[in-house]
Design a protein around this motif. Sequence first.
Motif, PDB file in Angstrom:
ATOM      1  N   GLU A  63      58.326  66.110  64.340  1.00  0.00           N
ATOM      2  CA  GLU A  63      58.072  64.954  65.218  1.00  0.00           C
ATOM      3  C   GLU A  63      56.613  64.528  65.181  1.00  0.00           C
ATOM      4  O   GLU A  63      56.303  63.340  65.220  1.00  0.00           O
ATOM      5  CB  GLU A  63      58.508  65.265  66.656  1.00  0.00           C
ATOM      6  CG  GLU A  63      60.007  65.186  66.780  1.00  0.00           C
ATOM      7  CD  GLU A  63      60.499  65.092  68.212  1.00  0.00           C
ATOM      8  OE1 GLU A  63      59.686  65.051  69.145  1.00  0.00           O
ATOM      9  OE2 GLU A  63      61.735  65.067  68.372  1.00  0.00           O
ATOM     10  N   MET A  64      55.703  65.504  65.099  1.00  0.00           N
ATOM     11  CA  MET A  64      54.286  65.106  65.064  1.00  0.00           C
ATOM     12  C   MET A  64      53.977  64.420  63.732  1.00  0.00           C
ATOM     13  O   MET A  64      53.183  63.480  63.694  1.00  0.00           O
ATOM     14  CB  MET A  64      53.381  66.315  65.305  1.00  0.00           C
ATOM     15  CG  MET A  64      51.940  65.963  65.578  1.00  0.00           C
ATOM     16  SD  MET A  64      51.684  64.821  66.974  1.00  0.00           S
ATOM     17  CE  MET A  64      51.565  65.940  68.343  1.00  0.00           C
ATOM     18  N   ALA A  65      54.625  64.858  62.665  1.00  0.00           N
ATOM     19  CA  ALA A  65      54.436  64.161  61.385  1.00  0.00           C
ATOM     20  C   ALA A  65      54.927  62.720  61.520  1.00  0.00           C
ATOM     21  O   ALA A  65      54.234  61.770  61.113  1.00  0.00           O
ATOM     22  CB  ALA A  65      55.189  64.888  60.269  1.00  0.00           C
ATOM     23  N   ALA A  66      56.097  62.546  62.137  1.00  0.00           N
ATOM     24  CA  ALA A  66      56.635  61.191  62.326  1.00  0.00           C
ATOM     25  C   ALA A  66      55.688  60.357  63.192  1.00  0.00           C
ATOM     26  O   ALA A  66      55.456  59.171  62.923  1.00  0.00           O
ATOM     27  CB  ALA A  66      58.020  61.262  62.968  1.00  0.00           C
ATOM     28  N   ALA A  67      55.121  60.980  64.220  1.00  0.00           N
ATOM     29  CA  ALA A  67      54.218  60.250  65.124  1.00  0.00           C
ATOM     30  C   ALA A  67      52.967  59.779  64.382  1.00  0.00           C
ATOM     31  O   ALA A  67      52.501  58.653  64.573  1.00  0.00           O
ATOM     32  CB  ALA A  67      53.836  61.129  66.310  1.00  0.00           C
ATOM     33  N   VAL A  79      46.565  62.861  52.533  1.00  0.00           N
ATOM     34  CA  VAL A  79      47.312  64.098  52.333  1.00  0.00           C
ATOM     35  C   VAL A  79      47.747  64.593  53.717  1.00  0.00           C
ATOM     36  O   VAL A  79      46.917  64.956  54.539  1.00  0.00           O
ATOM     37  CB  VAL A  79      46.431  65.147  51.624  1.00  0.00           C
ATOM     38  CG1 VAL A  79      47.227  66.421  51.376  1.00  0.00           C
ATOM     39  CG2 VAL A  79      45.904  64.587  50.305  1.00  0.00           C
ATOM     40  N   LEU A  80      49.059  64.518  53.970  1.00  0.00           N
ATOM     41  CA  LEU A  80      49.603  64.875  55.288  1.00  0.00           C
ATOM     42  C   LEU A  80      50.441  66.142  55.133  1.00  0.00           C
ATOM     43  O   LEU A  80      51.366  66.176  54.324  1.00  0.00           O
ATOM     44  CB  LEU A  80      50.457  63.710  55.808  1.00  0.00           C
ATOM     45  CG  LEU A  80      51.158  63.923  57.144  1.00  0.00           C
ATOM     46  CD1 LEU A  80      50.162  64.136  58.275  1.00  0.00           C
ATOM     47  CD2 LEU A  80      52.047  62.709  57.479  1.00  0.00           C
ATOM     48  N   VAL A 302      65.055  65.162  56.321  1.00  0.00           N
ATOM     49  CA  VAL A 302      64.910  65.276  54.861  1.00  0.00           C
ATOM     50  C   VAL A 302      63.642  64.541  54.407  1.00  0.00           C
ATOM     51  O   VAL A 302      62.814  65.084  53.672  1.00  0.00           O
ATOM     52  CB  VAL A 302      66.166  64.710  54.152  1.00  0.00           C
ATOM     53  CG1 VAL A 302      65.971  64.692  52.643  1.00  0.00           C
ATOM     54  CG2 VAL A 302      67.386  65.536  54.541  1.00  0.00           C
ATOM     55  N   ALA A 303      63.476  63.313  54.902  1.00  0.00           N
ATOM     56  CA  ALA A 303      62.302  62.530  54.489  1.00  0.00           C
ATOM     57  C   ALA A 303      61.016  63.183  54.995  1.00  0.00           C
ATOM     58  O   ALA A 303      60.026  63.281  54.253  1.00  0.00           O
ATOM     59  CB  ALA A 303      62.418  61.104  55.034  1.00  0.00           C
ATOM     60  N   LEU A 304      61.029  63.660  56.230  1.00  0.00           N
ATOM     61  CA  LEU A 304      59.803  64.245  56.797  1.00  0.00           C
ATOM     62  C   LEU A 304      59.429  65.535  56.065  1.00  0.00           C
ATOM     63  O   LEU A 304      58.257  65.769  55.746  1.00  0.00           O
ATOM     64  CB  LEU A 304      59.976  64.495  58.301  1.00  0.00           C
ATOM     65  CG  LEU A 304      60.094  63.215  59.141  1.00  0.00           C
ATOM     66  CD1 LEU A 304      60.547  63.538  60.561  1.00  0.00           C
ATOM     67  CD2 LEU A 304      58.764  62.449  59.166  1.00  0.00           C
ATOM     68  N   ASP A 305      60.432  66.359  55.769  1.00  0.00           N
ATOM     69  CA  ASP A 305      60.144  67.608  55.046  1.00  0.00           C
ATOM     70  C   ASP A 305      59.614  67.308  53.642  1.00  0.00           C
ATOM     71  O   ASP A 305      58.725  68.016  53.141  1.00  0.00           O
ATOM     72  CB  ASP A 305      61.388  68.502  54.969  1.00  0.00           C
ATOM     73  CG  ASP A 305      61.685  69.152  56.320  1.00  0.00           C
ATOM     74  OD1 ASP A 305      60.843  69.026  57.234  1.00  0.00           O
ATOM     75  OD2 ASP A 305      62.753  69.778  56.458  1.00  0.00           O
ATOM     76  N   ALA A 306      60.161  66.260  53.029  1.00  0.00           N
ATOM     77  CA  ALA A 306      59.697  65.909  51.670  1.00  0.00           C
ATOM     78  C   ALA A 306      58.229  65.475  51.721  1.00  0.00           C
ATOM     79  O   ALA A 306      57.424  65.849  50.862  1.00  0.00           O
ATOM     80  CB  ALA A 306      60.571  64.800  51.087  1.00  0.00           C
ATOM     81  N   ILE A 307      57.874  64.703  52.753  1.00  0.00           N
ATOM     82  CA  ILE A 307      56.477  64.259  52.900  1.00  0.00           C
ATOM     83  C   ILE A 307      55.560  65.468  53.091  1.00  0.00           C
ATOM     84  O   ILE A 307      54.505  65.587  52.452  1.00  0.00           O
ATOM     85  CB  ILE A 307      56.361  63.275  54.099  1.00  0.00           C
ATOM     86  CG1 ILE A 307      56.976  61.932  53.716  1.00  0.00           C
ATOM     87  CG2 ILE A 307      54.908  63.115  54.538  1.00  0.00           C
ATOM     88  CD1 ILE A 307      57.161  60.975  54.877  1.00  0.00           C
ATOM     89  N   LEU A 308      55.986  66.401  53.953  1.00  0.00           N
ATOM     90  CA  LEU A 308      55.138  67.571  54.226  1.00  0.00           C
ATOM     91  C   LEU A 308      55.046  68.489  53.001  1.00  0.00           C
ATOM     92  O   LEU A 308      53.990  69.075  52.735  1.00  0.00           O
ATOM     93  CB  LEU A 308      55.654  68.339  55.452  1.00  0.00           C
ATOM     94  CG  LEU A 308      55.539  67.564  56.777  1.00  0.00           C
ATOM     95  CD1 LEU A 308      56.216  68.326  57.914  1.00  0.00           C
ATOM     96  CD2 LEU A 308      54.067  67.296  57.127  1.00  0.00           C
TER      97      LEU A 308
END
Length: 334
Positions: A63-67, A79-80, A302-308
Amino acid sequence: MRVLSGIQPTGNLHLGNYLGAIRNWVKMQDEMDADSACFFFLADLHSITVHEERETRIRNVREMAAALIACGIDADRSVLFNQARVPAHAELAWLLNGTARIGWLNRMTQFKDKAGKNREGASIGLFVYPVLQAADILLYQATHVPVGEDQKQHLELTRDIATKFNTDFGVEVFALPEPYIPKESARIMSLRDGTAKMSKSDPSEMSRISLTDDDDAIAQKVRKAKTDPEPLPEVAADLAGRPEALNLVGIYATMTEATPDSVCARFAGQGFGAFKPALAEVLVETLRPIRQRFVALKDDDVALDAILDKGAAKARAVAAPTLARAYDALGLMR
Ligand code: TYM
């Protein structure tokens, strides 16, 4: 120039985080050249100093990544990542434990605040928290660290640790970072008490505006914010001794990129009955698109984990040479 900063993924992003730090992260990202990336991370290793259930912690990181993305962090240009995916943070923190002094850590006001009266019962993690923060910064040779005022002391400690390590081992392994603290919004205060910092740990939801609050909640929190019966003065200097009024004028000024003096000039002679609806409108209009982007993203695991994952791979590559030089300076062969 290397920009780096972090945030603990505990609870929601609030207006203090946004105006004190994240908004500057986005500005700095947007001003940098395409090929000199900024590094922004979720300090999940730091967050173990607060007890959380396993599932909550996993959720909080996503959620913090999404925020952050909703606020404007672009994972293609910056780089996130989260610390736990980059083991070099924990490794360097251990190496720096040989350099950091107990006396230095004893002076950290954040430890004193968070440990409260029960210092003996506080975790070791809470005590050495600033050493991990130093590792976060020094691993990437960060030069500019955009943070709120409350992190200034940790940045000074980071410089002390870097200087002592470089001197003790006769090397130039670490660059000295500079804090980058905004002038007007370095310390956004609670809506219930103008002398306390707006914070995730305040038990009252009414004390802070969260980025997940809907329009009505924002308007209600502003309406109920503590104020005083005096009208607004002509100049901001005359807000001295009125911490709640000063805080609200400061928030309005920061949100509209104006100065506190120009906000006072505009509302001079009017009471909070007139000022609060104007402030609520500015907040609602600015935060609504951020909230909408956040809601659209937050459950896309899925998208958030791929970004991280992608961010962590880049971070690991950039961190590796500095970590190797630190091991080597200490004569630790691996
Ligand atoms: P954290 O998670 O408490 O806060 C994230 C950022 O928000 C700022 N901030 C505020 N700014 C103005 N007014 C407020 N009321 C307010 N509350 C929070 C903080 O100053 C911070 O910039 N230790 C850090 C996370 C961290 C870090 C790092 C930061 C870990 N490693 C390396 C920079 C570099 C923290 O707990 O921030």
